[in-house]
Scaffold this active site. Sequence first.
Site, short mmCIF file in Angstrom:
data_model
loop_
_atom_site.label_atom_id
_atom_site.label_comp_id
_atom_site.label_asym_id
_atom_site.label_seq_id
_atom_site.Cartn_x
_atom_site.Cartn_y
_atom_site.Cartn_z
N LYS A 76 54.43 15.70 57.60
CA LYS A 76 55.67 15.16 58.16
C LYS A 76 56.94 15.87 57.69
CE LYS A 76 54.17 11.44 60.56
NZ LYS A 76 54.57 11.07 61.93
N SER A 101 57.87 3.08 57.37
CA SER A 101 57.43 2.76 56.00
C SER A 101 56.39 3.77 55.57
CB SER A 101 56.88 1.34 55.95
OG SER A 101 55.82 1.20 56.86
N GLU A 227 41.41 10.01 67.30
CA GLU A 227 42.06 8.71 67.09
C GLU A 227 41.05 7.74 66.49
OE1 GLU A 227 43.50 7.85 71.15
OE2 GLU A 227 45.52 7.89 70.30
N GLY A 231 42.60 2.38 67.76
CA GLY A 231 43.95 2.85 68.06
C GLY A 231 43.89 3.97 69.06
N ASP A 233 45.14 4.67 71.95
CA ASP A 233 46.17 4.63 73.00
C ASP A 233 46.31 5.97 73.72
OD1 ASP A 233 47.19 5.09 70.23
OD2 ASP A 233 48.98 5.71 71.31
N SER A 327 45.67 16.02 57.74
CA SER A 327 47.10 15.82 57.93
C SER A 327 47.84 15.24 56.71
CB SER A 327 47.34 14.93 59.15
OG SER A 327 46.68 13.70 58.99
#
Lengths: 343, 343
Positions: A76, A101, A227, A231, A233, A327
């Site tokens: 990130k 968060s 995924e 989750g 989506d 990741s």
Amino acid sequence: MSDRADTPVGTTRGEAAAVPEGDGHPVTLQDVRDAARRIAGAVHRTPVLRSRTLDALVGAEVFLKCENFQRIGAFKIRGAYNAVSRLSPEQRARGVAAFSSGNHAQALALAARELGSSAVIVMPEDAPSSKRDATVGYGAEIVTYDRYTGDREAIGARLAAERGLTLIPPYEHPDIIAGQGTAALELIEETGPLDALLTPIGGGGLMAGSATVATALVPGIRMIGVEPETGDDHHRSLAAGHRVAVPVPRTIADGQAIETPGELTFSINRRLLDSVALVSDDEIRAAMRFAFERLKIVTEPSGATGLAALLAGKVSSLPRRVGVVISGGNIGLPRFLEVMGGA
Amino acid sequence: MSDRADTPVGTTRGEAAAVPEGDGHPVTLQDVRDAARRIAGAVHRTPVLRSRTLDALVGAEVFLKCENFQRIGAFKIRGAYNAVSRLSPEQRARGVAAFSSGNHAQALALAARELGSSAVIVMPEDAPSSKRDATVGYGAEIVTYDRYTGDREAIGARLAAERGLTLIPPYEHPDIIAGQGTAALELIEETGPLDALLTPIGGGGLMAGSATVATALVPGIRMIGVEPETGDDHHRSLAAGHRVAVPVPRTIADGQAIETPGELTFSINRRLLDSVALVSDDEIRAAMRFAFERLKIVTEPSGATGLAALLAGKVSSLPRRVGVVISGGNIGLPRFLEVMGGA
């Protein structure tokens, strides 16, 4: 094809010429290269790990891009640093803000500090203290809200009005996506052409950036998203051809507990993604254990989903040279013991 | 100097000229260089990790030589491969043997397999099944004995007589020591001169090899050994000026649960070592936790003792540039959960 395998989602990559200029291409290879130049020195060029054991187990040459060794412990920081570095001196002076968060909060806090800005992070009152402490540790100001009664949008609007902060979203931004793409750029620069690249999908920013750079550098590459089963989506949205929402996912992969794809990320991923593999929490645990015992590295649950897909045989007709983005590795020991306690 | 600090043991390094040629110098820098040439390609050149957090915490530039990423998960493959590669074709054809239930067993098994030899490993019946399975996995034959009633020396003598096996000891051998020294050679080649080097001491082979190469390349370097508090046989022996035994150590650092220094390793270490730092099991746990949460790497207890000495402030007047050998990462998840459960 096994019913456990990744589901092809019908990439329209070959039809890219039909996408209106500037609409379907909000992020380009050049944007990722520019981001790489901006973040150089501030962000680690993370190692690419190999494992003979892993290769023998899955029958491929696997290249693990280890973003768990990245600053703040996850990819990130790439996007956050790129985004903050593109702000005007005035914007930086006023400061940046995010609702998060998770790893994005820490990334934005660190990027702001290093670029002479300041960060306000809005997080729920009940966010884990470890996440909160880490974010404060990078110099951010924390503003909390009650997850059940508070209106974080109103808080954000008030902060923006009062202080003129620039909101930096975790994935719905071209500069974030371009920054996240630098991990795949480094990987392919180091390994040369890959046959496939597996990348976790949460909001879809890492995948959008990775797919942008990988399909431009290696036109035939298979882009495989991963995924958690609950989750899914992106998986459902790609099958439907439009963004759909799933119920709030219950999964150990907290970085991917997202209900619906981002609009921008989805517009890129629907064009560049070949398939999505789904992994269960137990498969993620098995991958975390393999990473721990055989690779000697710590992965957070979301960070291990690509490895989980490989180890659980979720990728059909696995080609020879396969990249995997690990990741992140942000998991405190108490939470690790809790997650892996039954292992 | 704080009473918690490492105790100087009065190196006689400067008096080396008084040591008879060939007696006090069984291993030389050239031996380590030769070993490095022999093991090249078969043994990983492991990464050197840096951490801004660690540097800030201890107030030094710390370079972590990560042998937990080595083949078989520990530095032991360096010595074993070097030793087996120096055997004659006839010796290799007959095979090698070791008494070990630890990393040396796995190292010798792998080295034998890769060099066209075969290995017989003698281990107690009650050795952990994970260690046994790993050793079998590298192609070795296991011969067990009853730890309480069996005579492993007799088993060894019988095996040697019947099959003409060459016994490869875990540390009491110049080729083993030279091989272990290659880790420090790689480290200093990469970092340039260091002010100090911390290395765990078990039997003393890693330290003897490290000190041989480090003091030859960087004459002023401070060589600091690290032992668990309850396994302080090198520490006591160095203070006494001769080898002394300690009671069977009870410590989580199983790789260092040794009662008395090796004769050969001690003859080198007493000359080249500057001090020994002692760490408690809790300090080792804290270092393993730091490695896990901040460095995202898995260390076995013995592998983390150098880091523990730094974090616990056990090195007095810590100089600027400090190398640490993270010697291994072989710990199964169940054992890790057991060791760290209270963390």
